[in-house]
Design a protein around this motif. Structure first.
Motif, mmCIF file in Angstrom:
data_model
loop_
_atom_site.group_PDB
_atom_site.id
_atom_site.type_symbol
_atom_site.label_atom_id
_atom_site.label_comp_id
_atom_site.label_asym_id
_atom_site.label_seq_id
_atom_site.Cartn_x
_atom_site.Cartn_y
_atom_site.Cartn_z
ATOM 1 N N THR A 140 -6.002 -0.711 2.621
ATOM 2 C CA THR A 140 -6.661 -0.621 1.313
ATOM 3 C C THR A 140 -7.006 -2.018 0.807
ATOM 4 O O THR A 140 -6.217 -2.956 0.945
ATOM 5 C CB THR A 140 -5.739 0.085 0.302
ATOM 6 O OG1 THR A 140 -5.489 1.419 0.752
ATOM 7 C CG2 THR A 140 -6.384 0.142 -1.077
ATOM 8 N N GLU A 141 -8.196 -2.175 0.213
ATOM 9 C CA GLU A 141 -8.634 -3.483 -0.296
ATOM 10 C C GLU A 141 -7.655 -4.029 -1.332
ATOM 11 O O GLU A 141 -7.042 -3.283 -2.096
ATOM 12 C CB GLU A 141 -10.026 -3.363 -0.915
ATOM 13 C CG GLU A 141 -11.119 -3.023 0.086
ATOM 14 C CD GLU A 141 -12.481 -2.891 -0.585
ATOM 15 O OE1 GLU A 141 -12.592 -3.279 -1.772
ATOM 16 O OE2 GLU A 141 -13.406 -2.405 0.070
ATOM 17 N N SER A 165 -8.316 -7.002 2.877
ATOM 18 C CA SER A 165 -7.268 -6.063 2.488
ATOM 19 C C SER A 165 -5.909 -6.586 2.922
ATOM 20 O O SER A 165 -5.796 -7.497 3.719
ATOM 21 C CB SER A 165 -7.508 -4.688 3.127
ATOM 22 O OG SER A 165 -7.410 -4.793 4.532
ATOM 23 N N VAL A 220 -8.173 -2.968 -4.906
ATOM 24 C CA VAL A 220 -7.740 -1.607 -5.212
ATOM 25 C C VAL A 220 -6.227 -1.561 -5.371
ATOM 26 O O VAL A 220 -5.707 -0.872 -6.261
ATOM 27 C CB VAL A 220 -8.213 -0.638 -4.106
ATOM 28 C CG1 VAL A 220 -7.684 0.773 -4.361
ATOM 29 C CG2 VAL A 220 -9.736 -0.633 -4.001
ATOM 30 N N THR A 259 -4.523 -0.391 -8.858
ATOM 31 C CA THR A 259 -3.592 0.742 -8.824
ATOM 32 C C THR A 259 -2.234 0.331 -9.375
ATOM 33 O O THR A 259 -1.621 1.071 -10.161
ATOM 34 C CB THR A 259 -3.442 1.268 -7.388
ATOM 35 O OG1 THR A 259 -4.731 1.617 -6.877
ATOM 36 C CG2 THR A 259 -2.539 2.494 -7.351
ATOM 37 N N ALA A 309 0.830 -1.205 0.000
ATOM 38 C CA ALA A 309 0.000 0.000 0.000
ATOM 39 C C ALA A 309 0.862 1.251 0.000
ATOM 40 O O ALA A 309 0.603 2.187 -0.766
ATOM 41 C CB ALA A 309 -0.928 -0.019 1.212
ATOM 42 N N SER A 346 -1.680 -4.931 3.487
ATOM 43 C CA SER A 346 -0.824 -3.745 3.424
ATOM 44 C C SER A 346 0.588 -4.142 3.020
ATOM 45 O O SER A 346 1.457 -3.316 3.024
ATOM 46 C CB SER A 346 -0.801 -3.025 4.778
ATOM 47 O OG SER A 346 -0.362 -3.884 5.790
ATOM 48 N N LEU A 351 -0.992 4.432 -1.222
ATOM 49 C CA LEU A 351 -2.329 4.202 -0.697
ATOM 50 C C LEU A 351 -2.273 4.002 0.817
ATOM 51 O O LEU A 351 -1.242 3.595 1.355
ATOM 52 C CB LEU A 351 -2.953 2.970 -1.358
ATOM 53 C CG LEU A 351 -3.173 3.079 -2.876
ATOM 54 C CD1 LEU A 351 -3.599 1.729 -3.447
ATOM 55 C CD2 LEU A 351 -4.208 4.148 -3.203
#
Length: 571
Positions: free
Chosen positions: A501-502, A569, A505, A509, A492, A571, A497
């Motif tokens: 964050t999921e 999610s 996503v 990204t 992330a 990280s 991000l």
């Protein structure tokens, strides 16, 4: 202080494994290289080594105390100023003394070293024998870093400056005489003090360079010498400056406010003045070439906020009863405030002087205002620490050095290996022989890894960025820093991000960045440094995407679709 995460376990191990494979065990020239590679590989799993450098009496030890949140470095004893002092994590407080004659190191009782002075024969004999002092503390910061408080770097200007105290930045005649007396008693001189500091710089992974309040002529010369001597090994990736004693811009002298009138003590913030001065330093090419940033800090206020005994708040509370304008008027001349009896000040002069020694004049005035607002002691301490700049500095150390520790230590290891290769080649040239084959093999591996392996490649890209050799947009520069770990090493953080964050996503990204940088890397008009960097950034985003895809498989199995997977999610 929030506990930083534990150090990583031997990152970039594959780099040193490849280098080790290139070293032929039967080649006599391989012995030194093998040792350097082994040591560099082991260092990857150890706390990062950060040297606090600068000229003599620039507030280095006070800064170390502020960073650690306790008074562990002696700040008022000149005899100890000329010793290297290294701080490391220990479950219990410890003090270990290393000696110049090679005898075994000794563990001494806490506080025993500070009682030694050059004025007694026994103290002088012991002090002359000390090579280095190691202090162990159960500090969260020291789980990530070994902090080395160096004696003092010099500036090599003038014909015989190497052996003068002005070489080390001591300009006051009385202080020079005292320093000369102590150095003579210790059997040292300015050259040996500089040499010890320079040696610690060579052993350090990163550097915090301390200026005293302003970048005066002596400091400027020291920075120029620093940049000249270490320009190849110290970069904004591994060094930043600290403008220490920034609180001494209060009371203001020749300062004007927004209306053009003289600055008012009631409203004047010395840290804002220091910030403007620090920003002006960063406009100088010499400074910008070496330092990531220059941070204004009051180490004295930061230390006092964390370490001043609670009984010091009683006199502060009494001073807080004085009307702010009257207190500001009395503090306009700080020296008189500390020595003159004043019937309108309810605290004796000697107690006021002790408070100023603890917090600085601005800190005392600031604390009185906070107490006047009925803040409790804990809140006052927090506010003072925040205003001192120490919180920002600590976060910068953790973020910039901590997040980049793997890359910085990798760079240190590569540099030592490259230096040994250079030494082997120079020795062979002097003997009119061919360089050892092992030197060429290891050099080839180093060069290829700069293009193919993530760590060396990212280091090369960051070197080009900090060297101003890239034509990138501001957004592209930000993404280069993010993906190489400026804000954290999680997926992330590398994608810019927030934590949590999921996964979907993260993957979308990463793929969006891959597409953007693939187009950039395919631009035929790009200059070579920018093209090479674009390819590095592209591969870095591809590695992030691969990690996220693996997380998807772990979460949902081999048949995980690319669509939405719920609230899970990583990280």
């Amino acid at each position: 202080m929030a506990s930083p995460p534990e150090p990583e376990a031997a990152p970039h191990d594959e780099v040193f494994a490849r280098l080790g494979q290139a070293i032929d065990g039967e080649d006599p020239a391989a012995t030194g290289l093998r040792t350097i590679v082994r040591d560099a590989r082991a260092r990857m799993a150890q706390p990062m080594r950060v040297a606090v450098a600068g000229q003599i009496k620039r507030g280095k030890s006070t800064l170390v105390n502020a960073l650690l949140g306790e008074e562990v470095s002696d700040t008022g004893q000149l005899e100890l100023t000329f010793n290297v002092c290294e701080f490391h994590h220990s479950d219990r407080p410890s003090l270990t003394v290393h000696f110049k004659d090679g005898r075994p190191a000794e563990e001494w009782p806490q506080g025993s070293l500070s009682r030694l002075t050059a004025r007694s024969a026994d103290g002088l004999r012991l002090l002359r024998s000390v090579r280095k002092v190691e202090v162990g503390r159960p500090s969260p910061l020291l789980r990530r870093f070994r902090i080395v408080d160096t004696p003092g770097l010099g500036s090599v200007h003038g014909t015989d400056a190497q052996n003068t105290l002005s070489f080390l930045g001591i300009s006051d005649p009385a202080e020079r005489d005292e320093a000369a007396r102590v150095l003579d008693g210790l059997g040292q001189d300015a050259r040996s003090v500089h040499a010890e500091s320079a040696a610690e710089m060579d052993r350090a992974d990163a550097v915090v360079f301390v200026f005293s309040r302003g970048l005066g002529r002596a400091d400027q010369q020291a920075v120029e010498s620093f940049a000249g001597a270490y320009g190849e090994i110290v970069s904004p990736l591994k060094a930043f400056g600290v403008l220490s004693r920034s609180d001494q811009y209060w009371p203001p002298v020749d300062e004007t406010g927004p209306d053009g009138l003289p600055a008012d003590l009631l409203d004047h913030d010395p840290m804002e003045t220091a910030r403007r001065i620090a920003d002006s330093y960063l406009q100088r090419p010499t400074v910008r070439r070496v330092f990531r940033t220059v941070v204004p800090v009051s180490g004295l206020l930061g230390t006092g906020a964390q370490c001043m005994p609670s009984d010091g708040f009683g006199p502060l509370a009494e001073l807080a009863k004085v009307p702010p304008r009257l207190l500001a008027d009395r503090m306009e001349d700080v020296q008189l405030f500390c020595v003159r009896d004043s019937p309108d000040l309810p605290v004796p002069a000697e107690v006021r002087a002790a408070l100023v020694d603890r917090l600085g004049a601005w800190g005392v005035f600031l604390a009185c205002g906070l107490l006047r607002d009925n803040l409790p002691e804990d809140a006052v301490r927090r506010h003072l620490l925040e205003r001192s700049g120490v919180t920002v500095l600590r976060e910068l150390v953790l973020r910039h050095f901590g997040n980049r520790s793997s890359l910085i230590k990798l760079d240190h290891g590569q540099r030592e290996i490259a230096e040994e290769i250079g030494r082997l080649r120079a020795t062979a040239q002097l003997a009119r022989q061919r360089p050892p084959a092992v030197a060429d093999r290891v050099a080839q591996v180093l060069e290829s890894m700069r293009l193919t392996d993530s760590g060396p490649a990212e280091l090369a890209a960051l070197g080009a960025y900090y060297g101003g050799r890239l034509t990138l947009t501001e957004q592209e520069q930000a993404q280069l820093l993010e993906v190489t770990g400026e804000h954290g090493t999680s997926c992330a953080a590398r994608l810019g991000l927030p934590p949590g964050t999921e996964v979907d996503v993260l993957l979308k990204t990463a793929r969006r960045h891959i597409a953007r940088w693939a187009a950039r890397a395919g631009d035929p008009l790009l200059d070579r440094p920018t093209l090479t960097t674009a390819r590095v950034v592209l591969r870095s985003y591809e590695r992030v995407a691969t990690l996220v895809e693996r997380a998807l498989v772990l979460l949902y199995g081999e048949d995980a679709p690319d669509g939405h997977h719920g609230e899970r999610s990583t990280s």
